[in-house]
Design a protein around this motif. Structure first.
Motif, PDB file in Angstrom:
ATOM      1  N   TRP A   5       0.744  -9.881   9.948  1.00  0.00           N
ATOM      2  CA  TRP A   5       1.861  -8.955  10.115  1.00  0.00           C
ATOM      3  C   TRP A   5       3.133  -9.742  10.403  1.00  0.00           C
ATOM      4  O   TRP A   5       3.117 -10.747  11.105  1.00  0.00           O
ATOM      5  N   ALA A   6       4.251  -9.238   9.909  1.00  0.00           N
ATOM      6  CA  ALA A   6       5.548  -9.788  10.289  1.00  0.00           C
ATOM      7  C   ALA A   6       5.871  -9.261  11.685  1.00  0.00           C
ATOM      8  O   ALA A   6       5.615  -8.094  11.989  1.00  0.00           O
ATOM      9  N   LEU A   7       6.420 -10.099  12.528  1.00  0.00           N
ATOM     10  CA  LEU A   7       6.693  -9.708  13.908  1.00  0.00           C
ATOM     11  C   LEU A   7       7.629  -8.509  13.990  1.00  0.00           C
ATOM     12  O   LEU A   7       7.494  -7.669  14.881  1.00  0.00           O
ATOM     13  N   ASP A   8       8.545  -8.368  13.060  1.00  0.00           N
ATOM     14  CA  ASP A   8       9.471  -7.239  13.060  1.00  0.00           C
ATOM     15  C   ASP A   8       8.784  -5.914  12.747  1.00  0.00           C
ATOM     16  O   ASP A   8       9.315  -4.848  13.054  1.00  0.00           O
ATOM     17  N   ASP A   9       7.614  -5.956  12.133  1.00  0.00           N
ATOM     18  CA  ASP A   9       6.887  -4.740  11.761  1.00  0.00           C
ATOM     19  C   ASP A   9       5.909  -4.271  12.832  1.00  0.00           C
ATOM     20  O   ASP A   9       5.361  -3.177  12.729  1.00  0.00           O
ATOM     21  N   THR A  71       0.010  -2.457  16.242  1.00  0.00           N
ATOM     22  CA  THR A  71      -0.204  -1.994  14.873  1.00  0.00           C
ATOM     23  C   THR A  71       1.135  -2.014  14.149  1.00  0.00           C
ATOM     24  O   THR A  71       2.144  -2.392  14.732  1.00  0.00           O
ATOM     25  N   THR A  72       1.130  -1.616  12.917  1.00  0.00           N
ATOM     26  CA  THR A  72       2.382  -1.477  12.182  1.00  0.00           C
ATOM     27  C   THR A  72       2.723   0.006  12.101  1.00  0.00           C
ATOM     28  O   THR A  72       1.845   0.860  12.235  1.00  0.00           O
ATOM     29  N   ALA A  73       3.977   0.313  11.878  1.00  0.00           N
ATOM     30  CA  ALA A  73       4.404   1.712  11.794  1.00  0.00           C
ATOM     31  C   ALA A  73       3.697   2.412  10.637  1.00  0.00           C
ATOM     32  O   ALA A  73       3.326   3.582  10.752  1.00  0.00           O
ATOM     33  N   ARG A  74       3.480   1.717   9.550  1.00  0.00           N
ATOM     34  CA  ARG A  74       2.786   2.307   8.395  1.00  0.00           C
ATOM     35  C   ARG A  74       1.347   2.680   8.748  1.00  0.00           C
ATOM     36  O   ARG A  74       0.865   3.765   8.431  1.00  0.00           O
ATOM     37  N   ASP A  75       0.643   1.770   9.448  1.00  0.00           N
ATOM     38  CA  ASP A  75      -0.737   2.056   9.842  1.00  0.00           C
ATOM     39  C   ASP A  75      -0.801   3.179  10.867  1.00  0.00           C
ATOM     40  O   ASP A  75      -1.728   3.993  10.850  1.00  0.00           O
ATOM     41  N   LEU A  76       0.173   3.230  11.771  1.00  0.00           N
ATOM     42  CA  LEU A  76       0.202   4.287  12.777  1.00  0.00           C
ATOM     43  C   LEU A  76       0.419   5.648  12.127  1.00  0.00           C
ATOM     44  O   LEU A  76      -0.224   6.634  12.497  1.00  0.00           O
ATOM     45  N   LYS A  77       1.277   5.698  11.136  1.00  0.00           N
ATOM     46  CA  LYS A  77       1.521   6.954  10.422  1.00  0.00           C
ATOM     47  C   LYS A  77       0.269   7.393   9.662  1.00  0.00           C
ATOM     48  O   LYS A  77      -0.046   8.570   9.585  1.00  0.00           O
TER      49      LYS A  77
END
Length: 122
Positions: A5-9, A71-77
């Motif tokens: 993962w990119a740290l910003d994500d 997690t990432t915002a995409r995975d959380l959604k």
């Protein structure tokens, strides 16, 4: 690093568990279970798994164990978590009772049936 993962994500994901930390036997593969937190001006209803009004004359209530992971915002959604009709209450977790950004540890999203503004300044 495992998922590249990119740290910003990366964002934190929290989940209030149904049981106390004494009853948890398995260690999560990823993330951490924390305990010892208290909530002020409200209470956590374990049966309904949501934030509720505090009981009369009880300012502080203990919280059950909380699972914290990244997690990432995409995975959380994609998880499709339901936080109630108005969305979650974004609660701050502080290291000390004094509320300022110096002692802020992280934010905790709590399910509530009331509007999140109801819980502000309580």
């Amino acid at each position: 690093k495992k998922d590249q993962w990119a740290l910003d994500d990366v964002i934190s994901h929290t989940e209030v568990l149904m049981q106390d930390h004494e009853k948890i036997r398995d260690v999560p593969e990823e993330g951490q279970n924390i305990h010892g937190l208290f909530i002020e001006g409200s209470r956590w209803d374990r049966a309904a798994a949501r934030l509720e009004e505090s009981e009369p004359k009880k300012l502080f209530q203990g919280m059950p164990a909380i699972y914290v992971t990244a997690t990432t915002a995409r995975d959380l959604k994609a998880m499709g978590i339901n936080h109630g009709p108005f969305g979650p209450y974004n609660s701050a977790v502080y290291k000390y009772p004094k509320r300022n950004d110096r002692y802020l540890i992280f934010r905790l999203l709590l399910k509530t049936e009331l509007h999140p503004y109801h819980w502000k300044l309580r």
